[in-house]
Scaffold this motif. Sequence first.
Motif, PDB file in Angstrom:
ATOM      1  N   PHE A   1       0.392  -5.432   5.054  1.00  0.00           N
ATOM      2  CA  PHE A   1       1.505  -5.386   5.679  1.00  0.00           C
ATOM      3  C   PHE A   1       2.337  -3.891   5.464  1.00  0.00           C
ATOM      4  O   PHE A   1       2.156  -3.568   4.232  1.00  0.00           O
ATOM      5  CB  PHE A   1       2.519  -6.367   5.199  1.00  0.00           C
ATOM      6  N   HIS A   2       2.801  -3.387   6.555  1.00  0.00           N
ATOM      7  CA  HIS A   2       3.512  -1.961   6.497  1.00  0.00           C
ATOM      8  C   HIS A   2       4.737  -2.223   7.221  1.00  0.00           C
ATOM      9  O   HIS A   2       4.849  -3.095   8.094  1.00  0.00           O
ATOM     10  CB  HIS A   2       2.559  -1.084   7.151  1.00  0.00           C
ATOM     11  N   THR A   3       5.524  -1.297   6.876  1.00  0.00           N
ATOM     12  CA  THR A   3       6.935  -1.284   7.920  1.00  0.00           C
ATOM     13  C   THR A   3       7.246   0.325   8.158  1.00  0.00           C
ATOM     14  O   THR A   3       6.927   1.158   7.448  1.00  0.00           O
ATOM     15  CB  THR A   3       8.089  -1.855   7.192  1.00  0.00           C
ATOM     16  N   GLY A   4       7.922   0.742   9.009  1.00  0.00           N
ATOM     17  CA  GLY A   4       8.522   2.074   9.367  1.00  0.00           C
ATOM     18  C   GLY A   4       8.087   2.521  10.600  1.00  0.00           C
ATOM     19  O   GLY A   4       8.444   3.684  10.769  1.00  0.00           O
TER      20      GLY A   4
ATOM     21  N   ARG B   1       9.596   4.400  -3.377  1.00  0.00           N
ATOM     22  CA  ARG B   1       8.706   5.673  -2.818  1.00  0.00           C
ATOM     23  C   ARG B   1       7.651   5.204  -1.924  1.00  0.00           C
ATOM     24  O   ARG B   1       7.064   4.079  -2.196  1.00  0.00           O
ATOM     25  CB  ARG B   1       8.431   6.345  -3.768  1.00  0.00           C
ATOM     26  N   ARG B   2       7.163   5.846  -1.087  1.00  0.00           N
ATOM     27  CA  ARG B   2       6.281   5.370  -0.233  1.00  0.00           C
ATOM     28  C   ARG B   2       4.631   5.747  -0.790  1.00  0.00           C
ATOM     29  O   ARG B   2       3.800   5.165  -0.581  1.00  0.00           O
ATOM     30  CB  ARG B   2       6.204   6.228   1.202  1.00  0.00           C
ATOM     31  N   VAL B   3       4.985   6.868  -1.868  1.00  0.00           N
ATOM     32  CA  VAL B   3       3.676   7.328  -2.132  1.00  0.00           C
ATOM     33  C   VAL B   3       3.521   6.798  -3.580  1.00  0.00           C
ATOM     34  O   VAL B   3       4.551   6.163  -4.160  1.00  0.00           O
ATOM     35  CB  VAL B   3       3.517   8.695  -2.387  1.00  0.00           C
TER      36      VAL B   3
ATOM     37  N   ALA C   1      -0.663  -4.453   9.674  1.00  0.00           N
ATOM     38  CA  ALA C   1       0.479  -4.997  10.406  1.00  0.00           C
ATOM     39  C   ALA C   1       1.670  -4.127  10.220  1.00  0.00           C
ATOM     40  O   ALA C   1       2.217  -4.180   9.143  1.00  0.00           O
ATOM     41  CB  ALA C   1       0.668  -6.403  10.067  1.00  0.00           C
ATOM     42  N   GLU C   2       1.929  -3.399  11.357  1.00  0.00           N
ATOM     43  CA  GLU C   2       3.006  -2.546  11.225  1.00  0.00           C
ATOM     44  C   GLU C   2       4.313  -2.836  11.924  1.00  0.00           C
ATOM     45  O   GLU C   2       4.023  -3.016  13.008  1.00  0.00           O
ATOM     46  CB  GLU C   2       2.314  -1.120  11.629  1.00  0.00           C
ATOM     47  N   TYR C   3       5.378  -3.133  11.097  1.00  0.00           N
ATOM     48  CA  TYR C   3       6.592  -3.460  11.721  1.00  0.00           C
ATOM     49  C   TYR C   3       7.669  -2.067  11.799  1.00  0.00           C
ATOM     50  O   TYR C   3       8.037  -1.559  10.744  1.00  0.00           O
ATOM     51  CB  TYR C   3       7.412  -4.551  10.766  1.00  0.00           C
TER      52      TYR C   3
ATOM     53  N   THR D   1       0.938  -1.160  -0.053  1.00  0.00           N
ATOM     54  CA  THR D   1       0.104  -0.045  -0.023  1.00  0.00           C
ATOM     55  C   THR D   1       0.748   1.339  -0.078  1.00  0.00           C
ATOM     56  O   THR D   1       0.623   2.240  -0.753  1.00  0.00           O
ATOM     57  CB  THR D   1      -0.866   0.067   1.250  1.00  0.00           C
ATOM     58  N   HIS D   2       2.060   1.237   0.715  1.00  0.00           N
ATOM     59  CA  HIS D   2       3.060   2.138   0.838  1.00  0.00           C
ATOM     60  C   HIS D   2       4.113   1.905   0.113  1.00  0.00           C
ATOM     61  O   HIS D   2       5.391   1.947   0.712  1.00  0.00           O
ATOM     62  CB  HIS D   2       3.448   2.472   2.221  1.00  0.00           C
ATOM     63  N   GLY D   3       3.851   1.405  -1.344  1.00  0.00           N
ATOM     64  CA  GLY D   3       4.967   1.135  -2.187  1.00  0.00           C
ATOM     65  C   GLY D   3       6.194   0.457  -1.422  1.00  0.00           C
ATOM     66  O   GLY D   3       6.329  -0.634  -1.330  1.00  0.00           O
ATOM     67  N   GLY D   4       7.636   1.376  -1.327  1.00  0.00           N
ATOM     68  CA  GLY D   4       8.463   0.583  -0.720  1.00  0.00           C
ATOM     69  C   GLY D   4       8.618  -0.049   0.330  1.00  0.00           C
ATOM     70  O   GLY D   4       9.564  -0.444   0.914  1.00  0.00           O
ATOM     71  N   GLU D   5       7.385  -0.169   1.134  1.00  0.00           N
ATOM     72  CA  GLU D   5       7.184  -0.742   2.438  1.00  0.00           C
ATOM     73  C   GLU D   5       6.831  -2.260   2.170  1.00  0.00           C
ATOM     74  O   GLU D   5       6.817  -3.127   2.819  1.00  0.00           O
ATOM     75  CB  GLU D   5       6.138  -0.106   3.195  1.00  0.00           C
ATOM     76  N   GLY D   6       6.912  -2.410   0.689  1.00  0.00           N
ATOM     77  CA  GLY D   6       6.354  -3.708   0.229  1.00  0.00           C
ATOM     78  C   GLY D   6       7.101  -4.955   0.359  1.00  0.00           C
ATOM     79  O   GLY D   6       6.593  -6.106   0.423  1.00  0.00           O
TER      80      GLY D   6
HETATM   81 ZN   LIG Z   1       2.758   2.172   5.618  1.00  0.00          ZN
END
Ligand SMILES: [Zn+2]
Length: 372
Positions: free
Chosen positions: A226-229, A116-118, A296-298, A70-75
């Motif tokens: 899934f997300h990260t950051g 990028r996140r966007v 799920a944020e890591y 969803t947030h690009g580079g968090e993929g």
């Molecule tokens: Zn995210």
Amino acid sequence: MTEIEAFPSSYRVARERLLEAVSRVSTRLPVLVDSRSLMTRGPDGETLALDFIVLGARQPTRALVVSSGTHGGEGYLGSAVQLLVAQRLLPSLVLAPDQAVILLHAINPYGYAWHRRVNEDNIDLNRNFRQDFDPTACHPDYVELYDVMNPTDLDPEREKSRWARLDEFITRHGMRHFQQVFSEGQYRFPAGLQFGGQAQARSTRHLLSLVSEYFVSAKSLSWLDFHTGLGESGACELISGAVPTDPGLHYAQSIWSDPVRSAAGGESLSTPLHGLLDRGIAGALPAGCRFGMAFAEYGTHPLDRVTRALRADNWLHHHGDRNDPVGREIDAEMIEAFCPASPDWRQQTARHGVGLVEQALATLSRPVRADG
Ligand SMILES: [Zn+2]
């Protein structure tokens, strides 16, 4: 394949490996791949698409969705989990005729491919799921900090004074308030950080179409994105955009052993946010469908480092050159900020993520109760 090996080197590799892995289970499970592409390409000229991979019923009554990017580079982490699920869980998965498991790969494929996140229009998709857009909507303190957070140059002297202004702001108002101002989503500045868009983005429309087409008969849907950051390095927080009284939040809390925390209720590491994906999906589902979703944020690196990476990336996109040494350094830092190279981090997060999917699969076969 180990958890570490499951991390892809790029969006293109992640997509190819996942499509290949699901094609291998098609001898024992019905597989449908519905790819919705963007009008733009990746750095190697590759197609950028949302791949909606349905395993099982095409119009399920009960389903689980596992989504990434969803947030690009968090993929990267989400892709690794999806690949491990395809390799470890799908070969022995037994589904009732009305059930489906869906792997949704790369909701924001542009951001993923370009680190990028966007998205391709500088839009944060997880602020873009709304019906109405007010192009003046922006926190007043964001307006005040606009030049500090969205510099047009990286001149060392000017940067020094910008960081001093930001430090002063944080000292005066606190880190939590800065996080709220910075991350809630703004709809006024298309070239600014955390831009939520002024209309629904193509990926948003693709996703909402997929939800209304495939879940027309759904009575129960669980979803992991899934997300990260954000958070302590390697730790996971399950976050919901639902308010604390929403039955969907209670349903989500019944699926996972880790707590699911409401960002809207102020219980989460995340401050309340506008235009969240889970709220958009909830609005596109048939009336009466029980819906439990968690982001799920890591955690990866400290918030300050992640924020600096995002700020530099936004400068690079609008004012810099991706191919010069400064651009390459910013690009590499974006990858590290959202997918640390540390093998321990990769093993721990991917293993935990697969565990979350296993828990959701276990509840998929639970009977649908009328009180849900
Ligand atoms: Zn995210």
